[in-house]
Write an enzyme that holds these catalytic residues in place. Structure first.
Site, PDB file in Angstrom:
ATOM      1  N   HIS A 200       5.549 -11.255 -21.236  1.00  0.00           N
ATOM      2  CA  HIS A 200       5.970 -11.745 -22.598  1.00  0.00           C
ATOM      3  C   HIS A 200       4.954 -12.594 -23.225  1.00  0.00           C
ATOM      4  CE1 HIS A 200       9.718  -9.886 -21.375  1.00  0.00           C
ATOM      5  NE2 HIS A 200       9.906  -9.719 -22.452  1.00  0.00           N
ATOM      6  N   ARG A 307      13.447  -9.421 -30.561  1.00  0.00           N
ATOM      7  CA  ARG A 307      13.833 -10.021 -29.411  1.00  0.00           C
ATOM      8  C   ARG A 307      14.264 -11.342 -29.623  1.00  0.00           C
ATOM      9  NH1 ARG A 307       8.412  -7.542 -27.900  1.00  0.00           N
ATOM     10  NH2 ARG A 307       8.716  -6.630 -25.872  1.00  0.00           N
ATOM     11  N   ARG A 343      17.875  -6.904 -30.733  1.00  0.00           N
ATOM     12  CA  ARG A 343      18.440  -6.899 -29.290  1.00  0.00           C
ATOM     13  C   ARG A 343      19.079  -7.976 -28.916  1.00  0.00           C
ATOM     14  NH1 ARG A 343      13.738  -6.338 -24.753  1.00  0.00           N
ATOM     15  NH2 ARG A 343      13.605  -8.669 -25.267  1.00  0.00           N
ATOM     16  N   GLU A 442      15.571   1.040 -19.556  1.00  0.00           N
ATOM     17  CA  GLU A 442      14.449   0.587 -19.030  1.00  0.00           C
ATOM     18  C   GLU A 442      14.452   0.188 -17.537  1.00  0.00           C
ATOM     19  OE1 GLU A 442      13.492  -3.143 -20.908  1.00  0.00           O
ATOM     20  OE2 GLU A 442      15.887  -3.866 -21.571  1.00  0.00           O
ATOM     21  N   ASN A 465       7.947  -1.280 -20.795  1.00  0.00           N
ATOM     22  CA  ASN A 465       7.466  -2.494 -20.029  1.00  0.00           C
ATOM     23  C   ASN A 465       8.240  -2.587 -18.891  1.00  0.00           C
ATOM     24  OD1 ASN A 465       5.931  -2.730 -22.176  1.00  0.00           O
ATOM     25  ND2 ASN A 465       7.178  -4.414 -22.989  1.00  0.00           N
ATOM     26  N   ASP A 466       9.707  -2.560 -18.915  1.00  0.00           N
ATOM     27  CA  ASP A 466      10.404  -2.720 -17.705  1.00  0.00           C
ATOM     28  C   ASP A 466      10.574  -1.396 -16.868  1.00  0.00           C
ATOM     29  OD1 ASP A 466      11.085  -5.635 -17.334  1.00  0.00           O
ATOM     30  OD2 ASP A 466      11.984  -5.501 -19.290  1.00  0.00           O
ATOM     31  N   ARG A 476       5.346  -6.840 -13.769  1.00  0.00           N
ATOM     32  CA  ARG A 476       4.579  -6.701 -14.746  1.00  0.00           C
ATOM     33  C   ARG A 476       3.664  -8.059 -15.257  1.00  0.00           C
ATOM     34  NH1 ARG A 476       9.571  -6.534 -19.452  1.00  0.00           N
ATOM     35  NH2 ARG A 476       7.978  -7.438 -20.874  1.00  0.00           N
ATOM     36  N   CYS A 513      10.142   1.188 -27.488  1.00  0.00           N
ATOM     37  CA  CYS A 513       9.766  -0.091 -28.054  1.00  0.00           C
ATOM     38  C   CYS A 513       9.027  -0.916 -27.283  1.00  0.00           C
ATOM     39  CB  CYS A 513      11.008  -0.789 -28.797  1.00  0.00           C
ATOM     40  SG  CYS A 513      12.122  -1.109 -27.282  1.00  0.00           S
TER      41      CYS A 513
HETATM   42  C1  PEP Z   1      10.404  -3.296 -22.418  1.00  0.00           C
HETATM   43  O1  PEP Z   1      10.747  -3.786 -21.497  1.00  0.00           O
HETATM   44  O2  PEP Z   1       9.539  -2.406 -22.635  1.00  0.00           O
HETATM   45  C2  PEP Z   1      10.965  -4.082 -23.592  1.00  0.00           C
HETATM   46  C3  PEP Z   1      10.759  -3.743 -24.835  1.00  0.00           C
HETATM   47  O3  PEP Z   1      11.329  -5.256 -23.428  1.00  0.00           O
HETATM   48  P1  PEP Z   1      10.832  -6.632 -23.154  1.00  0.00           P
HETATM   49  O4  PEP Z   1       9.424  -6.674 -22.878  1.00  0.00           O
HETATM   50  O5  PEP Z   1      11.186  -7.739 -23.832  1.00  0.00           O
HETATM   51  O6  PEP Z   1      11.315  -6.742 -21.617  1.00  0.00           O
HETATM   52 MG    MG Z   2      12.582  -5.069 -21.025  1.00  0.00          MG
END
Ligand code: PEP
Ligand code: MG
Length: 589
Positions: A200, A307, A343, A442, A465-466, A476, A513
């Site tokens: 993040h 977010r 979200r 995710e 991402n997750d 990550r 996203c």
């Molecule tokens: C993701 O996990 O891809 C996502 C968009 O949420 P975050 O990066 O905030 O976990």
């Molecule tokens: Mg996520």
């Protein structure tokens, strides 16, 4: 100390936020720094160093007084208390305190180095004394200086939000909260020892359009405060004390980068339309309201991921329903007529709430995170939901839930949302009763039962991402396994395809996203897999739009089909790279 500086020391890390900048190093943090010697400090740093030293002395005194107090209470020997009194006196000693401050000012060195120099002088003086008792007092000097040093090195220089001069921040690590406090223009970039592309901290850097390179492993050991630094957040390259020639090269490169950005501006007002007319909804990701103008300016058709957890960070209390309402109303009014996907709170993992004492977890990424936390704390959750619902009459708001892992979870979530609606009805407050509800996909379990989940919601948004973190089992935020973080892994492509097909079979829209959506080299495949929507950071929007406008849907589908036949990420990467070079020879050579 007066050794000539080494120039052109190049380091390679993970470029996580694009852009080139040249500026002075500013070291933050320090818990893991060796006793550093920073010479030739810029004059503007001197008062900051003096202040740090004075604060460290003050902290040392407070700690000693606490120890003394405890010894008194415990009834321990008087001789210990006498030693502490002696140490306290030394912390008032002019030779130690004033000489250190004088050294910082005169030699233009950091506080740690100044105190070491002064300590050496005092030690030499004690060593010449014949009297053994007096000579031993020299070790007290060591102890007291050690304490001040520890306080100096264990503390931040100052709050990041208070940085006034233009600097490049160097830190072992930065939290998303630290990063969110950075001000573009003042912070020219940041470099950290650890971190990964989809942490993040990296995401916030991209949102704020601050160049960043992470995962440099030992940059904090190699840079001295005040060093000139070049940061290239696109390639992940960093140069310490560049020579004039290298500075010139980078200035040229920065100019070329700016020219390229200008050229892209041509795409701002053009639709995100493929050559056969298929429209893709191109949206922006935000963490803070302040990012909206940049997102709109880059031609986004709405916010695909807001977010909201950043509303909860950096404060001692929780946001009230009214506060939620005001913020979301403000956002939606700025984004309308386009949609805003809000979200709900996704706390945990590498983001945490300072207001709540949560037990430390062995595996925070897989722990009490996101929707799990909200279902455990329905009051906090409902407060947010009511704020969102109230704002829904001011524009096109959709709600999206993070980390849904199964049917029961989404049903429980929707039940709490119904309660929130019912409460508002009773209070006579208006809201959009037909507000769209989406699930972030995710978690691998959600991806596998996407066909079932699709019946429960109005849309899907894939959080790559997750999803990649959990399906490839790669942390990550860990730079050591960053090489395994492969969005083009055949498993990842198959999973995405499964989600898209499930959504389309159920007649709902599906977007991405996660950061994958904003990486131009993945666009052709994502288009071919059938994604309806892509949401990303502001800087990626025009690059991705250019690619969307360059290709027919049928062509993209063929590319995706071919990509799905490869058995390794490297093969897919090579294939895509060749396609990109063919289509955009100027940019991808
Ligand atoms: C993701 O996990 O891809 C996502 C968009 O949420 P975050 O990066 O905030 O976990
Ligand atoms: Mg996520």
């Amino acid at each position: 100390m007066t050794e000539p500086k080494r120039t052109d020391i190049a380091l390679k890390g993970i470029g996580v936020s694009p852009g080139i900048n040249i500026g002075r190093a500013y070291l933050v943090d320090g818990g893991v720094l060796e006793t550093p010697a920073y010479c030739y400090l810029d004059s503007s740093y001197v008062p900051l160093e003096v202040k740090r030293f004075q604060n460290a002395v003050k902290d040392s005194k407070e700690q000693l007084l606490k120890i003394k107090d405890k010894l008194f209470k415990d009834g321990k020997g008087k001789e210990h208390i006498r030693i502490i009194d002696a140490h306290l006196m030394m912390l008032e000693d002019r030779m130690l305190i004033e000489d250190t401050i004088k050294t910082i000012k005169k030699e233009k060195v950091n506080a740690e180095w100044a105190i070491k120099l002064v300590m050496r002088e005092i030690r030499e003086f004690f060593d010449t004394i014949d009297d053994e008792y007096m000579r031993e007092r020299g070790s007290d000097i060591d102890h007291i200086c050690d304490r001040v040093l520890k306080n100096l090195m264990g503390k931040r220089h100052e709050s990041i939000s208070e940085i006034k001069e233009e600097v490049i921040i160097i830190a072992h690590d930065l939290s998303p909260t630290d990063t969110a406090q950075m001000i573009k223009g003042k912070v020219l970039g940041f470099l950290t020892d650890i971190g990964g592309r989809t942490s993040h901290t990296a995401i916030v850097a991209r949102s704020l359009e601050i160049p960043a390179v992470v995962g440099l492993e030992s940059i904090t050991q190699k840079v001295n405060a005040g060093d000139t630094m070049i940061i290239d957040g696109t390639s992940g390259l960093v140069v310490i004390n560049p020579s004039k020639k290298v500075i010139k090269d980078y200035q040229k490169k920065r100019g070329q980068y700016a020219d390229y950005e200008k050229l892209l501006h041509h795409y701002r007002k053009l639709p995100a339309e493929m050559r056969d007319g298929r429209r893709i909804r191109l949206m922006g990701n935000i963490e803070m309201v302040e990012e909206i103008p940049s997102i709109i300016d880059h031609g986004a058709e709405g916010i695909g991921l807001y977010r909201t957890e950043f509303l909860y960070l950096n404060r001692k209390d929780l946001p009230t329903e009214d506060e939620h309402f005001e913020v979301y109303k403000n956002v939606v009014e700025k984004v309308t007529p386009h949609p805003t996907i809000i979200r709900t709170l996704d706390i945990g993992g590498d983001k945490f709430l300072s207001q709540m004492e949560l037990a430390p977890e062995m595996n925070p990424a897989m722990g009490l995170r996101a929707i799990r936390f909200c279902l455990k704390e329905p009051f906090i959750f409902k407060t947010q939901l009511k704020g969102i619902l109230r704002a829904s009459v001011f524009g096109n708001i959709k709600i999206m839930f993070p980390m849904i892992s199964g049917i029961e979870e989404i049903r429980k979530t929707k039940a709490i949302m119904e309660e929130a609606k019912e409460e508002l009805r009773k209070e006579g407050v208006t809201f959009n009763p037909k507000i769209f509800v989406g699930a972030m996909i995710e978690v691998p379990s959600a991806a596998i039962i996407a066909d079932m989940l699709a019946k429960e919601v109005d849309f899907f948004s894939i959080g790559t991402n997750d999803l990649l973190q959990y399906s490839l089992a790669i942390d990550r935020v860990n730079e050591h396994v960053a090489y395994l973080y492969e969005p083009l892994h055949p498993a990842a492509l198959r999973i995405i395809k499964n989600i898209v097909d499930a959504a389309h079979n159920a007649g709902i829209a599906v977007g991405v996203c996660g950061e994958m959506a904003g990486e131009p080299e993945y666009t052709l495949i994502l288009l071919g897999l059938g994604l309806d929507q892509l949401s990303m950071n502001a800087l990626s929007i025009l690059k991705v739009k250019k690619i969307i406008r360059s290709i027919q849907y049928s062509e993209a589908k063929k590319i995706a089909e071919t990509a799905l036949t490869f058995s390794t990420a490297h093969e897919v990467e090579k294939f895509i790279r060749e396609e990109m070079v063919k289509r955009f020879p100027d940019e991808y050579i």
